[in-house]
Motif scaffolding. Structure first.
Motif, short mmCIF file in Angstrom:
data_model
loop_
_atom_site.label_atom_id
_atom_site.label_comp_id
_atom_site.label_asym_id
_atom_site.label_seq_id
_atom_site.Cartn_x
_atom_site.Cartn_y
_atom_site.Cartn_z
N LEU A 79 41.07 -1.15 21.32
CA LEU A 79 39.70 -1.62 21.07
C LEU A 79 38.71 -0.66 21.72
O LEU A 79 37.68 -0.33 21.13
CB LEU A 79 39.49 -3.01 21.67
N ASN A 138 50.04 3.28 29.01
CA ASN A 138 50.22 2.11 29.86
C ASN A 138 51.14 2.45 31.03
O ASN A 138 51.59 1.58 31.76
CB ASN A 138 50.74 0.90 29.07
N ARG A 159 46.59 -9.76 24.67
CA ARG A 159 47.41 -10.01 23.49
C ARG A 159 48.21 -11.30 23.65
O ARG A 159 48.31 -12.09 22.73
CB ARG A 159 48.34 -8.84 23.21
#
Ligand SMILES: Nc1ncnc2c1ncn2[C@@H]1O[C@H](COP(=O)(O)OP(=O)(O)OP(=O)(O)O)[C@@H](O)[C@H]1O
Ligand SMILES: [Mg+2]
Length: 482
Positions: A182, A287, A364
């Motif tokens: 995003l 990540n 999520r």
């Protein structure tokens, strides 16, 4: 009107080739003429054309086959067929097979030019449409879709606004599900490149050579199977943004090539000799701690520093719990609408559970939990019973309250019972998998295994959700002695 464009003419009659070449060149097009289909296809594979004019009746490969082959090379290429008046039927067939139009011989110059103008116009529209569609998808995740009012998220928004306009490389760091993609899109949306392509590279799931040909493209014959030349994603992203998702997964050898593109903004197609220049904004996400990968020799240090100019650090959800009600509301509306269940609300008990959970899967995971609850809900209110078991169970651990009975208690027995309770609970949580249970308790698997033996703990089947006692009570209920 702009008449520039490159046209391929395939016709076996010399006089026709001359007429068309003169006519089109005079109009300002760049024209290549060839006498047979095989040569025409050869050209089309090495140089892109904006339109083609193909004679229907030719010795060797006929026009219809040539049309099919041209479409295989470039599906959007407008192909205009030339046919004798007597065989208009077959020209119409050609249109059914994807030809743009046909012209009957003898033709008027104006007619040829008009058809060609339309063909080029359509080609432009198709290309434009494709770019628009790409950007529409990007728009769906506009800045406004990133929810968050916490201090940590405000810092992220500020950084996006400040960093977006420049071409500086940006690294987005955050656990899985924290919204890295995003943010990458928001950087693109808030830049002057917003109306150009945003191209995502999923760095992880391709073997190195395929990844390189995907990134840099290849020339015809670069490797077995490279029958046609192909543009790489760097070229597709020209004047736009290229987003490397999970950049830590890029193999070392490709990292070297990537470094060069970042430094020089130029590269060569695989097997090519020509240097291609591009103007792209590079955004990367990871990540994992890239610094650690550098220390382990799995990530190039020079590339790391190149990427590390501006870093957006996305906080895990458990470090910004104040955003949970907002996010929950957002997803409630989103999935409520999708499932035709408007005006749903969470009960305070359900919301408390969500706020207390640690959300290893971050936003999520929260999104999935809300979607599930919305789908399963029957009334207006979503209560704690629609919150999945694992979210309810993992409420932050509370130390049991110890009350020493008046008659006293053996310290050693109590300690042993407490250890035993912890191990059993971890094993249950881990579905009996010792390695995972050891992780949960932050001890080495060998240590856990020793303790299991010492306490003589037998494998127990995982309890089902139904009828299981409240997790808090369970934690407080430490059996003392057996
Ligand atoms: N701040 C946010 N506001 C609203 N939705 C969010 C937010 N952060 C993440 N999401 C949603 O959560 C999901 C995961 O986000 P995204 O794909 O951007 O995460 P990610 O960090 O790229 O995860 P991964 O590392 O697993 O690829 C998406 O559906 C996204 O729309
Ligand atoms: Mg992602």
């Amino acid at each position: 009107m702009d008449r520039t464009g490159s046209i391929l003419v395939i016709d076996d009659e010399e006089i026709m080739r001359e007429i068309l070449e003169t006519l089109l060149t005079r109009e300002g097009y760049s024209v290549r003429v060839v006498a047979d289909a095989a040569q025409g296809l050869e050209l089309a594979r090495t140089a892109p054309f904006d339109a083609a004019i193909v004679d229907m009746m030719m010795p060797g490969m006929d026009g219809m086959t040539a049309l099919d082959e041209l479409k295989k090379i470039d599906d959007d290429l407008p192909v205009v067929m030339i046919t004798a008046f007597a065989s208009v039927e077959s020209a119409i067939n050609a249109m059914k097979r994807g030809a743009f139009h046909y012209i009957t011989k003898p033709f008027k110059n104006d007619e040829v030019l008009a058809v060609l103008r339309n063909a080029l116009e359509r080609r432009r529209l198709v290309a434009e449409n494709r770019a628009l569609r790409q950007n529409l998808q990007a728009h769906a995740n506009h800045f406004g879709e990133i929810i968050g009012r916490s201090q940590r998220m405000r810092q992220v928004f500020d950084l996006i606004i400040q960093a977006a306009p420049s071409r500086t490389t940006i690294l987005i760091n955050g656990e899985s599900g924290t919204g890295k993609e995003l943010v990458a899109r928001a950087l693109h949306q808030n830049s002057t490149r917003a109306d150009r392509a945003f191209v995502t590279v999923n760095s992880g799931n391709l073997p190195p050579d395929l990844l390189e040909s995907t990134l840099f493209g290849h020339v015809k014959g670069a490797f077995t199977g490279a029958i046609y030349p192909k543009k790489g994603l760097f070229e597709v992203a020209d004047k736009g943004t290229i987003f490397f998702d999970e950049i830590g997964n890029i193999p070392l050898e490709t990292q070297a090539k990537l470094l060069r593109v970042i430094q020089e903004r130029e590269f060569m197609r695989l097997g090519g000799v020509e240097t291609i220049k591009v103007d792209v904004r590079i955004v990367a996400a990871t990540n994992v701690e890239l610094r650690r990968m550098v220390e382990e020799g799995k990530f190039r240090e020079d590339l790391f520093y190149r990427l590390h100019v501006i870093t957006v650090q996305l906080p895990p959800l458990r470090e910004r719990r104040e955003d949970i009600p907002l996010l929950a509301q957002h997803f409630l509306e989103k999935y409520g609408e999708e499932n035709s269940k408007p005006r749903l609300e969470l009960t305070p008990e359900a919301l408390d559970l969500l706020i207390d959970h640690d959300w290893d899967g971050n936003v999520r995971e929260l999104e999935n939990v809300i979607e599930r609850a919305v789908v399963l809900s029957s009334g207006q209110r979503i209560d704690a019973d629609l919150v999945p078991e694992h979210v309810r169970r993992s409420r932050r651990f509370q130390m049991p309250q110890f009350v020493v009975p008046p008659e006293g208690i053996s310290y050693r027995d109590a300690e042993i019972a407490f250890q035993r309770g912890l191990i059993e609970s971890a094993l249950e949580q881990a579905g009996g998998v010792q390695k995972r249970a050891a992780e949960l308790l932050q001890i080495k698997p060998t240590t856990l295994n020793e303790m299991i033996k010492r306490h003589d703990i037998r494998p127990r089947r995982k309890r089902t959700g139904q009828g299981s006692p409240d997790p808090d009570e369970e934690a407080a209920e430490v059996p003392i002695g057996d």
